[in-house]
Scaffold this motif. Structure first.
Motif, PDB file in Angstrom:
ATOM      1  N   PRO A  94       0.881  -1.257   0.035  1.00  0.00           N
ATOM      2  CA  PRO A  94      -0.126   0.088  -0.056  1.00  0.00           C
ATOM      3  C   PRO A  94       0.732   1.165   0.001  1.00  0.00           C
ATOM      4  O   PRO A  94       0.259   2.440  -0.459  1.00  0.00           O
ATOM      5  CB  PRO A  94      -0.875  -0.227   1.414  1.00  0.00           C
ATOM      6  CG  PRO A  94      -0.554  -1.392   1.754  1.00  0.00           C
ATOM      7  CD  PRO A  94       0.507  -2.294   1.142  1.00  0.00           C
ATOM      8  N   ASP A  95       2.158   1.106   0.418  1.00  0.00           N
ATOM      9  CA  ASP A  95       2.929   2.412   0.504  1.00  0.00           C
ATOM     10  C   ASP A  95       3.575   2.926  -0.876  1.00  0.00           C
ATOM     11  O   ASP A  95       3.826   3.975  -0.943  1.00  0.00           O
ATOM     12  CB  ASP A  95       4.035   2.214   1.427  1.00  0.00           C
ATOM     13  CG  ASP A  95       3.600   2.008   2.818  1.00  0.00           C
ATOM     14  OD1 ASP A  95       2.480   2.408   3.168  1.00  0.00           O
ATOM     15  OD2 ASP A  95       4.198   1.372   3.661  1.00  0.00           O
ATOM     16  N   SER A  96       3.567   1.958  -1.869  1.00  0.00           N
ATOM     17  CA  SER A  96       4.102   2.208  -3.028  1.00  0.00           C
ATOM     18  C   SER A  96       3.225   2.909  -3.925  1.00  0.00           C
ATOM     19  O   SER A  96       1.976   3.200  -3.914  1.00  0.00           O
ATOM     20  CB  SER A  96       4.607   0.886  -3.869  1.00  0.00           C
ATOM     21  OG  SER A  96       3.601  -0.087  -4.110  1.00  0.00           O
ATOM     22  N   ALA A  97       3.695   3.086  -5.285  1.00  0.00           N
ATOM     23  CA  ALA A  97       2.997   3.971  -6.112  1.00  0.00           C
ATOM     24  C   ALA A  97       3.055   3.518  -7.680  1.00  0.00           C
ATOM     25  O   ALA A  97       4.261   3.030  -7.798  1.00  0.00           O
ATOM     26  CB  ALA A  97       2.946   5.355  -6.066  1.00  0.00           C
ATOM     27  N   LYS A 103      11.385   2.785 -18.356  1.00  0.00           N
ATOM     28  CA  LYS A 103      11.259   1.417 -18.561  1.00  0.00           C
ATOM     29  C   LYS A 103       9.863   1.117 -18.558  1.00  0.00           C
ATOM     30  O   LYS A 103       9.359  -0.120 -18.427  1.00  0.00           O
ATOM     31  CB  LYS A 103      12.086   0.589 -17.612  1.00  0.00           C
ATOM     32  CG  LYS A 103      13.447   0.932 -17.365  1.00  0.00           C
ATOM     33  CD  LYS A 103      14.327   0.034 -16.515  1.00  0.00           C
ATOM     34  CE  LYS A 103      15.805   0.384 -16.476  1.00  0.00           C
ATOM     35  NZ  LYS A 103      16.663  -0.503 -15.394  1.00  0.00           N
ATOM     36  N   GLY A 104       9.059   1.583 -18.750  1.00  0.00           N
ATOM     37  CA  GLY A 104       7.522   1.678 -18.760  1.00  0.00           C
ATOM     38  C   GLY A 104       6.807   1.894 -17.450  1.00  0.00           C
ATOM     39  O   GLY A 104       7.540   2.546 -16.547  1.00  0.00           O
ATOM     40  N   THR A 105       5.488   1.470 -17.249  1.00  0.00           N
ATOM     41  CA  THR A 105       5.113   1.501 -15.995  1.00  0.00           C
ATOM     42  C   THR A 105       5.468   0.568 -14.857  1.00  0.00           C
ATOM     43  O   THR A 105       5.471  -0.685 -15.179  1.00  0.00           O
ATOM     44  CB  THR A 105       3.412   1.567 -16.303  1.00  0.00           C
ATOM     45  OG1 THR A 105       3.131   2.334 -17.255  1.00  0.00           O
ATOM     46  CG2 THR A 105       2.743   1.772 -14.906  1.00  0.00           C
ATOM     47  N   VAL A 106       5.784   0.912 -13.799  1.00  0.00           N
ATOM     48  CA  VAL A 106       6.395   0.298 -12.554  1.00  0.00           C
ATOM     49  C   VAL A 106       5.468   0.476 -11.309  1.00  0.00           C
ATOM     50  O   VAL A 106       4.947   1.592 -11.276  1.00  0.00           O
ATOM     51  CB  VAL A 106       7.821   0.314 -12.490  1.00  0.00           C
ATOM     52  CG1 VAL A 106       8.593  -0.140 -13.545  1.00  0.00           C
ATOM     53  CG2 VAL A 106       8.014   1.729 -12.129  1.00  0.00           C
ATOM     54  N   GLN A 107       5.518  -0.396 -10.468  1.00  0.00           N
ATOM     55  CA  GLN A 107       5.139   0.044  -9.196  1.00  0.00           C
ATOM     56  C   GLN A 107       6.215   0.003  -8.218  1.00  0.00           C
ATOM     57  O   GLN A 107       7.121  -0.982  -8.081  1.00  0.00           O
ATOM     58  CB  GLN A 107       4.099  -1.385  -8.681  1.00  0.00           C
ATOM     59  CG  GLN A 107       3.443  -1.137  -7.354  1.00  0.00           C
ATOM     60  CD  GLN A 107       2.483  -0.088  -7.472  1.00  0.00           C
ATOM     61  OE1 GLN A 107       1.564  -0.257  -8.605  1.00  0.00           O
ATOM     62  NE2 GLN A 107       1.984   0.627  -6.540  1.00  0.00           N
ATOM     63  N   GLY A 108       6.356   1.212  -7.452  1.00  0.00           N
ATOM     64  CA  GLY A 108       7.764   1.333  -6.750  1.00  0.00           C
ATOM     65  C   GLY A 108       7.720   2.428  -6.031  1.00  0.00           C
ATOM     66  O   GLY A 108       6.415   3.014  -5.621  1.00  0.00           O
TER      67      GLY A 108
END
Length: 374
Positions: A94-97, A103-108
């Motif tokens: 939940p803390d990530s964005a 390199k494209g769309t990432v969750q981080g």
């Protein structure tokens, strides 16, 4: 000093990201898929044992995923962005964005670092699970000032000598107002900074006939600062010059041409060594510093902090100072990601990722300190 945005990718599944409305739709979709499997079993009694077991496992998987979303929605509050609109949350972290990178769309996470330009030692490092970096500037600068206070053993450092540069991602009216009161000589560009550079032929600002005539009259010298370029806080009755130096109030309700003004004067010790002196005064400072006065009514035109920063950063001194940023911060990130090969986070959660980022920065600092001993 310099500050930069640093994208770090985590191992969080992007398909588990979404606003609460999107997650609710995903939950309903999983429930419908599970119900279809159950209905198929009821209408088809002739399925083999292997097919039955496969469908049961699939149904359990769908129910587990739907329950996971239900639990998350019940125990968490929806995150909102700067404008108050809902932003996507991630169930696994939940803390990530969710963010767009090269390199494209990432969750981080966003990794923020502040370092000095001479030794490239990282002084402040934090990670943030947010798409934009504007809201990260105030907390990291606040922590940096606390560190400087500790290093000087509670003795206030000479803040006027600290020059701070940051890219356009940190440019906002609130951030510029905060930096104007921080005591740092800050240089934060805007999105149109390059286009206003006279080196670019398409720059409209420097290609107008009016600007050409002004440059001809002044023999190429930059324009002098006016009272609109000073950071005057009417509520606290304080004033800072465009170079970031504090001025002292030399008069209140000063009468001039049937108008009342509040007058400020720069400290002579600051004005004598100021690199922007040629834009403050027509003649070098000898007896007094630069004086400026402001009307004591609402008729005085108030420029935004963004407009004042444009004037400052477009000056020759401002462009020269901001030009140092590239060689100050980019080698730091290049050393960590390319030379050291530590180019992504392997943990989840704000606290763990923040600790990991600081360890990466510590590796960089140890190498810099070791090299300085040789």
């Amino acid at each position: 000093m310099a500050v930069s945005l640093f994208y770090r990718t985590g191992s969080n599944a992007k398909e588990w990201s979404g606003t609460f409305e999107e997650l609710e739709r995903k939950q309903a979709k999983l429930r419908r898929a599970s119900q279809r499997i159950l209905e198929r079993h009821q209408t088809q009694d002739g399925l083999s044992e292997d097919d039955v077991q496969h469908d049961l496992k699939q149904q359990q998987k769908l129910d587990k995923s739907a329950e996971k979303i239900t639990e998350y929605l019940a125990t968490h509050q929806e995150k909102t962005g700067i404008k108050g609109k809902p932003v996507k949350s991630n169930i696994t972290d939940p803390d990530s964005a969710k963010m767009i990178t090269s390199k494209g769309t990432v969750q981080g996470y966003n990794g923020i670092a502040i370092n000095d330009d001479k030794h490239q030692i990282i002084l402040q490092a934090q990670t943030w699970g947010s798409v934009g970096e504007q809201q990260t500037l105030v907390p990291v600068i606040t922590q940096l000032k606390q560190q400087l206070d500790k290093l000087t053993k509670q003795k206030q450092p000479n803040e006027h000598t600290i020059k701070f540069t940051a890219d356009s991602g940190f440019n906002s009216e609130a951030n510029l107002e905060f930096m104007a009161q921080s005591g740092f000589d800050s240089y934060i560009d805007d999105n149109q900074f390059r286009k206003r550079n006279p080196l670019f032929k398409e720059s409209e600002t420097y290609e107008t006939e009016q600007e050409k005539r002004r440059l001809k009259r002044s023999k190429g010298r930059p324009r002098l600062f006016t009272s609109d370029d000073f950071h005057y806080d009417e509520a606290t009755q304080t004033c800072r010059c465009p170079a970031g130096n504090q001025m002292w109030r030399s008069g209140v309700n000063v009468n001039s041409y049937s108008q009342k003004y509040t007058r400020f004067c720069g400290y002579l010790k600051d004005c004598k060594v100021c690199p922007l002196q040629h834009q403050f005064m027509r003649k070098p400072s000898i007896k007094t510093g630069r004086q400026v006065q402001f009307k004591n009514d609402e008729s005085r035109q108030k420029l935004s902090y963004g407009d004042k920063m444009k004037v400052k950063i477009d000056s020759p001194i401002g462009r020269r100072q901001y030009g140092k940023r590239l060689g100050a911060i980019e080698p730091v990130f290049g050393n960590i990601t390319v030379n050291k090969g530590i180019n992504k986070f392997t943990l989840r959660g704000q606290e763990k990722v923040n600790t990991q980022w600081k360890m990466y920065c510590l590796v960089h600092n140890i190498e810099k300190l070791r090299n300085s001993l040789h």
